[in-house]
Design a protein around this motif. Structure first.
Motif, PDB file in Angstrom:
ATOM      1  N   ARG A   1       0.926  -1.182  -0.155  1.00 47.63           N
ATOM      2  CA  ARG A   1       0.176   0.026   0.022  1.00 47.63           C
ATOM      3  C   ARG A   1       0.820   1.302   0.094  1.00 47.63           C
ATOM      4  O   ARG A   1       2.061   1.126   0.379  1.00 47.63           O
ATOM      5  N   LEU A   2       0.328   2.269  -0.450  1.00 47.67           N
ATOM      6  CA  LEU A   2       1.181   3.631  -0.530  1.00 47.67           C
ATOM      7  C   LEU A   2       0.263   4.627   0.199  1.00 47.67           C
ATOM      8  O   LEU A   2      -0.936   4.963  -0.080  1.00 47.67           O
ATOM      9  N   HIS A   3       1.097   5.118   1.362  1.00 44.47           N
ATOM     10  CA  HIS A   3       0.161   6.150   2.128  1.00 44.47           C
ATOM     11  C   HIS A   3       0.980   7.016   2.644  1.00 44.47           C
ATOM     12  O   HIS A   3       2.075   7.046   3.255  1.00 44.47           O
TER      13      HIS A   3
ATOM     14  N   HIS B   1      -6.116  -0.021  -4.871  1.00 43.81           N
ATOM     15  CA  HIS B   1      -6.859   1.301  -4.598  1.00 43.81           C
ATOM     16  C   HIS B   1      -5.728   2.315  -4.569  1.00 43.81           C
ATOM     17  O   HIS B   1      -6.298   3.574  -4.280  1.00 43.81           O
ATOM     18  N   ASP B   2      -4.551   2.172  -4.657  1.00 42.41           N
ATOM     19  CA  ASP B   2      -3.543   2.805  -4.497  1.00 42.41           C
ATOM     20  C   ASP B   2      -2.673   3.388  -6.012  1.00 42.41           C
ATOM     21  O   ASP B   2      -1.957   4.239  -5.912  1.00 42.41           O
TER      22      ASP B   2
ATOM     23  N   ALA C   1      -2.969   7.356  -6.465  1.00 46.18           N
ATOM     24  CA  ALA C   1      -1.780   8.141  -5.625  1.00 46.18           C
ATOM     25  C   ALA C   1      -0.623   7.737  -6.306  1.00 46.18           C
ATOM     26  O   ALA C   1       0.492   8.606  -6.249  1.00 46.18           O
TER      27      ALA C   1
END
Length: 214
Positions: free
Chosen positions: A89-91, A148-149, A152
Motif C-alpha cells: 500500500r502507498l500512504h 486502490h493506490d 496516488a
C-alpha cells in the motif's frame, strides 16, 4: 519464524506438504480454498481471524525453488499467489506491505494490464532455515501495488507521451527517480524468482546401481 514452529519442525521433520488450500489474492487477503473452490477455480473464503492472519504472516517464507509457504507447525502449507508474494500500500508517500511491514522500492515496473510491480526491501526480511534466495534483511522482493493506490502512485509519476520500449515514465519517490519499466504479467514470476502455483517437486532420480565388476 515463531520459536514454537521451529520446535515442531525439529520434532516432526517429515510431515507431508500441503498444496492448494491457502491463497494470497491481489489485495493481500489470505483465503482458504476448500476442495470445492479448488475444483471450480474459485478464490476461496477470506480469513478474518486476526490472530490466525498474524500467525501466518510471521511464518511466511520461501523455499529454494521460489515457492512461498506458511510453516504451520511441522507442516509447510504452500500458497497460491494471485499475482505476487507481497502486496503493498502507498500512504502519505510511504509504502508498507498489507502485513504492515515497511517496504522500500528499488525498481518499478508496469505490465500490459496496468498492474504496478515494485521490487524492493521489506523491513525485517524473512527468517527461517528454508527461506532460500529471499532469506535475509537485504533481499529484494517483488510486490504488487494494491489497486486502490494506483491513483496516488500515478500522481507521483511523470509519464511519457509514447512508450519508448525501455521505460514508460518516471516514479518520484523519497527524493529518487525510478524508471517505470514495462514488463509482461507472465514474465513477472520468472524474472523475480517466485512461483505462483506451487506444485510438488519430483523426487530426484537415482542412478541405477551398476553390477559389481568381476
Amino acid at each position: 519464524m515463531d520459536e514454537i514452529v521451529k520446535q515442531a519442525m525439529a520434532r516432526w521433520p517429515n510431515v507431508p506438504y500441503c498444496y492448494g488450500w491457502l491463497a494470497l489474492d491481489r489485495r493481500g487477503q489470505w483465503r482458504i480454498r476448500n476442495e470445492y473452490a479448488q475444483q471450480h477455480g474459485l478464490s476461496g473464503d477470506p480469513l478474518r481471524h486476526p490472530a490466525l492472519v498474524a500467525f501466518i504472516e510471521r511464518n511466511y517464507v520461501c523455499d529454494e525453488h521460489g515457492a512461498w509457504f506458511f510453516q504451520n507447525g511441522p507442516q509447510r502449507v504452500f500458497v497460491e499467489l494471485a499475482y505476487a508474494p507481497w502486496v503493498v500500500r502507498l500512504h502519505q508517500g510511504q509504502f508498507h506491505t498489507t502485513s504492515q511491514r515497511a517496504f522500500t522500492p528499488r525498481s518499478c515496473h508496469a505490465d500490459e494490464h496496468g498492474n504496478v510491480v515494485l521490487v524492493g526491501e521489506i523491513e525485517g526480511g524473512n527468517e527461517g532455515g528454508n527461506a532460500g534466495r529471499n532469506e535475509g534483511r537485504n533481499a529484494l522482493h517483488a510486490a504488487l501495488l494494491h489497486d486502490h493506490d494506483l491513483d496516488a502512485f500515478s500522481s507521483s509519476c511523470d509519464w511519457h507521451g509514447e512508450a519508448c520500449g525501455t521505460d514508460l515514465g518516471v516514479f518520484h519517490f523519497d527524493g529518487r527517480d525510478l524508471p517505470i519499466e514495462p514488463i509482461a504479467e507472465a514474465e513477472v514470476p520468472r524474472r523475480f524468482g517466485f512461483v505462483r502455483q506451487p506444485r510438488p517437486q519430483p523426487a530426484p532420480q537415482q542412478r541405477a546401481q551398476e553390477p559389481p565388476s568381476r
